[in-house]
Design an enzyme around this catalytic site. Structure first.
Site, PDB file in Angstrom:
ATOM      1  N   TYR A  16      -6.010  -9.092   4.821  1.00 25.99           N
ATOM      2  CA  TYR A  16      -5.658 -10.156   3.584  1.00 25.99           C
ATOM      3  C   TYR A  16      -6.269 -11.290   4.358  1.00 25.99           C
ATOM      4  CZ  TYR A  16      -0.877  -7.553   3.196  1.00 25.99           C
ATOM      5  OH  TYR A  16      -0.024  -6.941   2.337  1.00 25.99           O
ATOM      6  N   TYR A 143       9.396  -6.593   0.608  1.00 26.32           N
ATOM      7  CA  TYR A 143       7.726  -6.071   1.224  1.00 26.32           C
ATOM      8  C   TYR A 143       8.760  -5.272   2.154  1.00 26.32           C
ATOM      9  CZ  TYR A 143       3.651  -4.910   3.495  1.00 26.32           C
ATOM     10  OH  TYR A 143       2.454  -4.946   4.335  1.00 26.32           O
ATOM     11  N   ASP A 237      15.227  -1.430   6.114  1.00 27.02           N
ATOM     12  CA  ASP A 237      14.133  -1.487   6.589  1.00 27.02           C
ATOM     13  C   ASP A 237      14.219  -2.953   8.216  1.00 27.02           C
ATOM     14  OD1 ASP A 237      11.365  -2.447   7.321  1.00 27.02           O
ATOM     15  OD2 ASP A 237       9.998  -2.468   5.273  1.00 27.02           O
ATOM     16  N   LYS A 266       7.006  -3.335  14.391  1.00 29.34           N
ATOM     17  CA  LYS A 266       6.886  -4.695  15.118  1.00 29.34           C
ATOM     18  C   LYS A 266       7.182  -4.988  16.374  1.00 29.34           C
ATOM     19  CE  LYS A 266       5.927  -6.719  10.804  1.00 29.34           C
ATOM     20  NZ  LYS A 266       6.394  -6.648   9.357  1.00 29.34           N
TER      21      LYS A 266
HETATM   22  C1  LIG Z   1       5.887  -5.532   8.262  1.00 29.70           C
HETATM   23  C2  LIG Z   1       6.495  -4.435   7.254  1.00 29.70           C
HETATM   24  C3  LIG Z   1       6.766  -3.285   7.002  1.00 29.70           C
HETATM   25  C4  LIG Z   1       4.986  -3.091   7.452  1.00 29.70           C
HETATM   26  O1  LIG Z   1       4.855  -3.074   8.806  1.00 29.70           O
HETATM   27  P1  LIG Z   1       3.318  -2.305   8.856  1.00 29.70           P
HETATM   28  O2  LIG Z   1       3.799  -1.813  10.769  1.00 29.70           O
HETATM   29  O3  LIG Z   1       2.653  -3.822   8.838  1.00 29.70           O
HETATM   30  O4  LIG Z   1       2.845  -0.875   8.469  1.00 29.70           O
HETATM   31  C5  LIG Z   1       7.040  -3.111   6.294  1.00 29.70           C
HETATM   32  N1  LIG Z   1       8.632  -3.889   6.344  1.00 29.70           N
HETATM   33  C6  LIG Z   1       8.954  -4.767   6.265  1.00 29.70           C
HETATM   34  C7  LIG Z   1       9.828  -5.645   6.379  1.00 29.70           C
HETATM   35  C8  LIG Z   1       7.115  -5.602   7.523  1.00 29.70           C
HETATM   36  O5  LIG Z   1       8.146  -6.890   7.938  1.00 29.70           O
END
Ligand SMILES: *Cc1c(COP(=O)(O)O)cnc(C)c1O
Length: 429
Positions: A16, A143, A237, A266
């Site tokens: 990015y 996202y 998610d 994360k």
């Molecule tokens: C960061 C994120 C992703 C992607 O995760 P990466 O480990 O960066 O591939 C997917 N969903 C959400 C809600 C995110 O914040």
């Protein structure tokens, strides 16, 4: 001799980042708690948990001990036909913390792959039953990652435009922010009425990349319930919201309904190792059990369930399960609330949003043409003040490691107050 920053610009390509105009990266030599130390002698408070991953602070001694023990025991083993203690223990412990209906754990490498796995499970479920349910529903500003499937269900923007023709069709519905709930419910009902929906994927309660856009648990409960009535899978998610971010262990802990699948990454390893996890219900898992080999879930990554990543996640769970964990979340939430109140109604402030440890402040700016300029000005202002904050356009957010002290929080708030003054002086309407 060149320093890290100077050597970096000769060889690396950063995420990015417009490499042509970006300032050289800051070389970090050490981390401790909320702090990052740079090679040129500066100290930064990591107020964004290094892209939302670092929940317990940097170089946490407990995680370090557990990971180094694991390194000397078993660094990796193929996860097809073999298993190991860290993976078994992690799945057992994780499932105990998740909603009751979650019964199986599938490992992958990051948040995007956790999302890909979830969508592939749902699509294959309907394929194997011979039902033409091929569409996925997602929120407009969402996202879910940067791989092609994850991009498809994410907001279509300048980031995804070069790939538009390769992204599959998705039914987008509006985020049900306060006042928009009925509209979103109607949009979901209309989409479900088409009969070709396989799954609905969402970021529960907070859409991170959209600019920490927030909505209420009650409307999400309604959306999930509507999907359940049509046997449409729901995918939460929780890649960003998982492991305490929203003030509870999981955003789904605020719900009465339970999603069918959940995605984590994360905070999963406390920000130590890259790892993704997708969990699902027994109904979904059992549907793949068959004498017919073509009904296998043909997905896997070389490093699936890497023991070192699992041991980091286990060590992080030790900390998540301590009494002090929920207390820290409450302490940070309360502190955010007081600061938010102090900003209420001040010039330069358009909106203030908070869910648990996430605080987002949207500045009132004149035109969108200033966004890039404003964003960089605010970012540099924070860095120069010794705080790492990464504004999303005109929105600055605090998403700190849970070990952040009150004193450190006050410093972060002071920087945001300074940002507000800057906005009023140079960017206001
Ligand atoms: C960061 C994120 C992703 C992607 O995760 P990466 O480990 O960066 O591939 C997917 N969903 C959400 C809600 C995110 O914040």
């Amino acid at each position: 001799m060149l320093n890290l920053s100077e050597r970096d610009v000769l060889v690396n390509w950063h995420p990015y980042t417009q490499m042509h105009t970006a300032a050289p990266p800051i070389g970090i030599t050490r981390g401790e708690g909320t702090l990052l130390f740079s090679e040129d002698g500066r100290t930064f408070i990591d107020a964004v948990s290094s892209w939302w991953v670092n929940i317990h602070g940097h170089a946490h001694p407990h995680i370090a001990t557990k990971v180094s023990e694991q390194l000397r025991t078993l660094e990796h083993v193929i996860f097809a036909g073999f298993t190991h203690a860290p993976a078994v223990e992690l799945s057992e412990r994780l499932l105990k913390l998740l909603p009751e209906n979650q019964s199986r754990v599938f490992f992958s490498d990051n948040g995007s792959t956790a999302v890909e796995v979830a969508m592939k499970m749902c699509l294959q479920y309907w394929f194997d039953r011979g039902e033409a349910r091929t569409k996925i529903i997602a929120f407009k500003d969402s996202y879910h990652g940067d791989t092609f499937g994850a991009m498809s269900v994410s907001e279509r923007s300048a980031f995804t435009r070069p790939f538009q023709q390769y992204l599959f069709d998705v039914v987008f519905i509006d985020v049900p922010v306060v006042g928009q709930e009925e509209q979103t419910v109607a949009q979901l009902q209309a989409a479900l009425a088409t009969g070709d929906i396989a799954a609905f994927i969402f970021e529960p309660l907070v859409l991170g990349t959209a600019g920490m856009v927030m909505y209420e648990p009650a409307v999400l409960d309604r959306l999930i319930k509507l999907c359940q009535e049509q046997q449409v899978f729901t995918i939460a998610d929780e890649v960003m919201t998982g492991f305490g971010r929203t003030g509870r262990r999981f955003a789904c802990d605020y719900l009465h309904q339970q999603p069918d699948l959940m995605c984590f990454s994360k905070g999963l390893t406390g920000g130590t190792m890259a790892m993704g996890v997708t969990t699902c219900t027994d109904t979904l898992y059992s549907s793949f059990l068959s004498e017919d080999k073509t009904k296998t879930f043909f997905h896997g990554h070389s490093y699936t369930a890497n023991p070192i990543a699992c041991s980091a996640a286990l060590a992080s769970l030790d900390l998540v399960e301590q009494d002090t964990f929920l207390k820290d979340l409450a302490r940070i939430s309360a502190s955010h609330q007081i600061f938010a109140q102090s900003l209420q109604g001040k010039p330069g402030i358009k909106d203030i949003r908070q869910t648990g440890t996430i605080l987002a402040i949207e500045f009132a700016t004149d035109t969108t043409s200033y966004f890039n300029n404003l964003r960089d000005t605010l970012y540099n202002f924070a860095i120069d003040s010794g705080v790492l904050l990464r504004p999303l356009g005109n929105i600055v957010y605090v998403l700190p490691p849970f070990c952040i002290t009150q004193e450190e929080l006050e410093k972060v708030y002071a920087v945001i107050t300074g940002m507000r003054e800057l906005v009023v002086e140079s960017f206001s309407a």
